[in-house]
Design an enzyme around this catalytic site. Structure first.
Site, PDB file in Angstrom:
ATOM      1  CB  THR A 229      12.701  -4.785   7.563  1.00  0.00           C
ATOM      2  OG1 THR A 229      12.118  -5.056   8.841  1.00  0.00           O
ATOM      3  CG2 THR A 229      14.082  -5.390   7.479  1.00  0.00           C
ATOM      4  CB  SER A 230       9.391  -0.496   9.250  1.00  0.00           C
ATOM      5  OG  SER A 230       8.058  -0.706   9.559  1.00  0.00           O
ATOM      6  NE  ARG A 231       5.804   1.482   3.713  1.00  0.00           N
ATOM      7  CZ  ARG A 231       5.687   0.166   3.528  1.00  0.00           C
ATOM      8  NH1 ARG A 231       6.714  -0.632   3.755  1.00  0.00           N
ATOM      9  NH2 ARG A 231       4.556  -0.359   3.086  1.00  0.00           N
ATOM     10  CG  ASP A 255      14.161  -4.587   2.798  1.00  0.00           C
ATOM     11  OD1 ASP A 255      14.846  -4.908   1.808  1.00  0.00           O
ATOM     12  OD2 ASP A 255      12.933  -4.820   2.878  1.00  0.00           O
ATOM     13  CG  HIS A 292      10.520  -2.142   0.145  1.00  0.00           C
ATOM     14  ND1 HIS A 292       9.952  -0.912   0.377  1.00  0.00           N
ATOM     15  CD2 HIS A 292       9.746  -3.031   0.818  1.00  0.00           C
ATOM     16  CE1 HIS A 292       8.882  -1.053   1.140  1.00  0.00           C
ATOM     17  NE2 HIS A 292       8.733  -2.329   1.429  1.00  0.00           N
ATOM     18  CD  GLN A 293      16.202  -8.969  -0.956  1.00  0.00           C
ATOM     19  OE1 GLN A 293      17.123  -8.411  -1.547  1.00  0.00           O
ATOM     20  NE2 GLN A 293      16.128 -10.282  -0.886  1.00  0.00           N
ATOM     21  CB  ALA A 294      11.810  -7.512   4.275  1.00  0.00           C
ATOM     22  CG  PHE A 295       7.559  -8.048  -0.111  1.00  0.00           C
ATOM     23  CD1 PHE A 295       8.512  -7.109  -0.457  1.00  0.00           C
ATOM     24  CD2 PHE A 295       6.852  -8.677  -1.123  1.00  0.00           C
ATOM     25  CE1 PHE A 295       8.745  -6.782  -1.786  1.00  0.00           C
ATOM     26  CE2 PHE A 295       7.081  -8.358  -2.458  1.00  0.00           C
ATOM     27  CZ  PHE A 295       8.030  -7.409  -2.788  1.00  0.00           C
TER      28      PHE A 295
HETATM   29  P1  NAD Z   1       0.925  -3.950  12.319  1.00  0.00           P
HETATM   30  O1  NAD Z   1      -0.121  -2.922  12.020  1.00  0.00           O
HETATM   31  O2  NAD Z   1       0.498  -5.348  12.634  1.00  0.00           O
HETATM   32  O3  NAD Z   1       1.810  -3.435  13.553  1.00  0.00           O
HETATM   33  C1  NAD Z   1       2.328  -2.143  13.669  1.00  0.00           C
HETATM   34  C2  NAD Z   1       2.584  -1.876  15.147  1.00  0.00           C
HETATM   35  O4  NAD Z   1       3.255  -0.615  15.254  1.00  0.00           O
HETATM   36  C3  NAD Z   1       1.300  -1.768  15.989  1.00  0.00           C
HETATM   37  O5  NAD Z   1       1.410  -2.568  17.158  1.00  0.00           O
HETATM   38  C4  NAD Z   1       1.217  -0.289  16.335  1.00  0.00           C
HETATM   39  O6  NAD Z   1       0.607  -0.035  17.606  1.00  0.00           O
HETATM   40  C5  NAD Z   1       2.695   0.092  16.352  1.00  0.00           C
HETATM   41  N1  NAD Z   1       2.942   1.523  16.193  1.00  0.00           N
HETATM   42  C6  NAD Z   1       2.176   2.464  15.589  1.00  0.00           C
HETATM   43  N2  NAD Z   1       2.772   3.670  15.688  1.00  0.00           N
HETATM   44  C7  NAD Z   1       3.932   3.480  16.374  1.00  0.00           C
HETATM   45  C8  NAD Z   1       4.972   4.340  16.791  1.00  0.00           C
HETATM   46  N3  NAD Z   1       4.948   5.663  16.526  1.00  0.00           N
HETATM   47  N4  NAD Z   1       6.012   3.805  17.474  1.00  0.00           N
HETATM   48  C9  NAD Z   1       6.056   2.477  17.753  1.00  0.00           C
HETATM   49  N5  NAD Z   1       5.090   1.607  17.388  1.00  0.00           N
HETATM   50  C10 NAD Z   1       4.046   2.106  16.694  1.00  0.00           C
HETATM   51  O7  NAD Z   1       1.931  -3.911  11.096  1.00  0.00           O
HETATM   52  P2  NAD Z   1       2.943  -5.061  10.625  1.00  0.00           P
HETATM   53  O8  NAD Z   1       2.247  -6.003   9.702  1.00  0.00           O
HETATM   54  O9  NAD Z   1       3.657  -5.612  11.802  1.00  0.00           O
HETATM   55  O10 NAD Z   1       3.945  -4.208   9.715  1.00  0.00           O
HETATM   56  C11 NAD Z   1       4.787  -3.228  10.269  1.00  0.00           C
HETATM   57  C12 NAD Z   1       5.376  -2.386   9.164  1.00  0.00           C
HETATM   58  O11 NAD Z   1       6.273  -3.195   8.387  1.00  0.00           O
HETATM   59  C13 NAD Z   1       4.359  -1.889   8.104  1.00  0.00           C
HETATM   60  O12 NAD Z   1       3.736  -0.696   8.528  1.00  0.00           O
HETATM   61  C14 NAD Z   1       5.214  -1.670   6.894  1.00  0.00           C
HETATM   62  O13 NAD Z   1       5.669  -0.337   6.908  1.00  0.00           O
HETATM   63  C15 NAD Z   1       6.406  -2.603   7.113  1.00  0.00           C
HETATM   64  N6  NAD Z   1       6.497  -3.691   6.108  1.00  0.00           N
HETATM   65  C16 NAD Z   1       7.641  -3.796   5.381  1.00  0.00           C
HETATM   66  C17 NAD Z   1       7.785  -4.827   4.436  1.00  0.00           C
HETATM   67  C18 NAD Z   1       9.055  -4.993   3.629  1.00  0.00           C
HETATM   68  O14 NAD Z   1       9.054  -5.730   2.629  1.00  0.00           O
HETATM   69  N7  NAD Z   1      10.161  -4.385   3.997  1.00  0.00           N
HETATM   70  C19 NAD Z   1       6.726  -5.715   4.242  1.00  0.00           C
HETATM   71  C20 NAD Z   1       5.570  -5.590   5.027  1.00  0.00           C
HETATM   72  C21 NAD Z   1       5.461  -4.569   5.957  1.00  0.00           C
END
Ligand code: NAD
Length: 344
Positions: A229-231, A255, A292-295
């Site tokens: 659900t990240s990128r 997602d 991409h709806q997790a948010f």
């Molecule tokens: P955050 O910045 O609070 O946390 C990210 C964590 O990842 C940090 O602890 C960092 O040290 C760690 N990190 C960095 N590089 C890394 C690597 N190579 N391997 C492992 N860990 C690593 O961010 P967050 O708010 O927890 O959000 C995380 C991700 O979720 C965002 O970057 C975004 O891509 C994704 N996101 C997705 C949605 C969605 O709707 N699907 C919504 C919000 C965020």
């Protein structure tokens, strides 16, 4: 009134942004198009731009915006991997919403795991055809299983809380580990080798691009359940499809998808899918794909609108920009923002 061009607008955006914009002296010009080199001209008469995850903010687009006299892009999201920060530096300030609801994403992630494991999405479709058979719907208990959490920031931490609540054993990988009870930090390789389920919560960077590739999948347990659900570009889709075909990956919840910018958030139901890998993934019974709806919760949208409008207000009021990002921010103490100034 400051005029701000709002790209990739959806009806739910207006609902929340209209509440905050006007009372802060901001007129939002809503555009349905995503921002790219063809649509950037729509911002010509504006003072700033609001952009989202699949808008293109590369060298060309940033130069165009800067040429129109625009010196602020407010990202209405946390991630900024779609922004060429080096090109923006010195010309266009980039602000974002660092946190709006880690609960929204973490809860959705667990929802994906549950749905995949107990095949709830398949049961729903069956029952609609009066097929009450349970064959093929067998799942496992989550209690006592090992989950690997990649990235333990805001979302990862909330997701870990949820997993601990399920009585799971939690392994984590993060280059900056935040030790806590009930979580064992291990290398990425060990996490892959030991986990029954893996969830990705790290940002997309040069280091994390295709972190789940052929080698990582090879290290994983037979039948592992993987949720992203990240990128999208954290996973090499070609390797994922191979892993799903040979059964190494038991189920995948996505997602996000590397090429999602071409499709997500739009209706292509009347057209032939041109992305063969996306079509292949959608065709698999053990893949659950969402757009991409997790948010997408009320709380998250309210917080996104409130913070984005506040970021814009601070910029035009000449105040410090706590939510600004630049390519120097990540380099220890080089960025001026560390000293409570703007990045440049
Ligand atoms: P955050 O910045 O609070 O946390 C990210 C964590 O990842 C940090 O602890 C960092 O040290 C760690 N990190 C960095 N590089 C890394 C690597 N190579 N391997 C492992 N860990 C690593 O961010 P967050 O708010 O927890 O959000 C995380 C991700 O979720 C965002 O970057 C975004 O891509 C994704 N996101 C997705 C949605 C969605 O709707 N699907 C919504 C919000 C965020």
């Amino acid at each position: 009134m400051r005029k701000v061009c709002f790209f990739d607008t959806k009806p739910y955006d207006k609902l929340f942004f209209d509440r905050f914009a006007k009372k802060n002296g901001i007129e939002l010009i809503y555009c349905e198009s995503k921002l790219n080199e063809k649509s950037a001209v729509l911002a010509k008469e504006c003072d700033a731009v609001v952009a989202f995850v699949n808008d293109v903010l590369d060298e060309k687009v940033l130069r165009m915006l800067s040429g129109y006299g625009i010196s602020l892009v407010a990202m209405r999201c946390a991630g900024y991997n779609n922004v060429d920060l080096k090109e923006a530096y010195g010309k266009v300030h980039i602000v974002r919403v660092p946190a709006y609801s880690p609960y929204a994403v973490a809860e959705f992630t667990m929802g994906m795991f549950l749905s995949l494991n107990r095949k709830i999405y398949r049961a729903y479709n069956r029952i609609r055809e009066y097929n009450f058979s349970l064959t093929g719907l067998l799942g496992t208990d989550f209690y006592g299983k090992t989950i690997g959490v990649v990235g333990t920031g805001k979302i990862g931490q909330v997701f870990i809380d949820i997993c601990l609540g399920f009585g799971m054993r939690v392994l984590a990988y993060d280059p900056y580990p935040k030790e806590r009870e009930g979580v064992r930090f291990v290398s990425f390789e060990e996490l892959c080798r030991q986990s029954d389920m893996i969830s990705l919560h790290c940002p997309l960077t040069k280091e994390s691009y295709h972190i789940v590739d052929k080698k990582a999948i090879g290290d994983m347990k037979e039948g592992v359940m993987l949720v992203n659900t990240s990128r999208g570009a954290l996973i090499d889709a070609t390797a994922l499809i191979e892993g799903l075909k040979d059964g190494k990956i038991g189920a995948a919840g996505l997602d996000v998808y590397e090429e999602e910018g071409d499709f997500f958030y739009e209706d292509y139901s009347g057209e032939v899918m041109q992305d063969d890998e996306l079509a292949r993934l959608i065709s698999m019974p053990n893949v659950l794909l969402t757009s991409h709806q997790a948010f997408l919760t009320r709380e998250a949208l309210k917080n996104i609108a409130e913070t984005t409008v506040e970021n814009i207000r601070q910029f035009f009021a000449g105040e410090a920009l706590p939510n600004e990002v630049c390519y120097r921010c990540s380099k220890n103490n080089i960025c001026k923002k560390e000293h409570k100034e703007r990045c440049f």
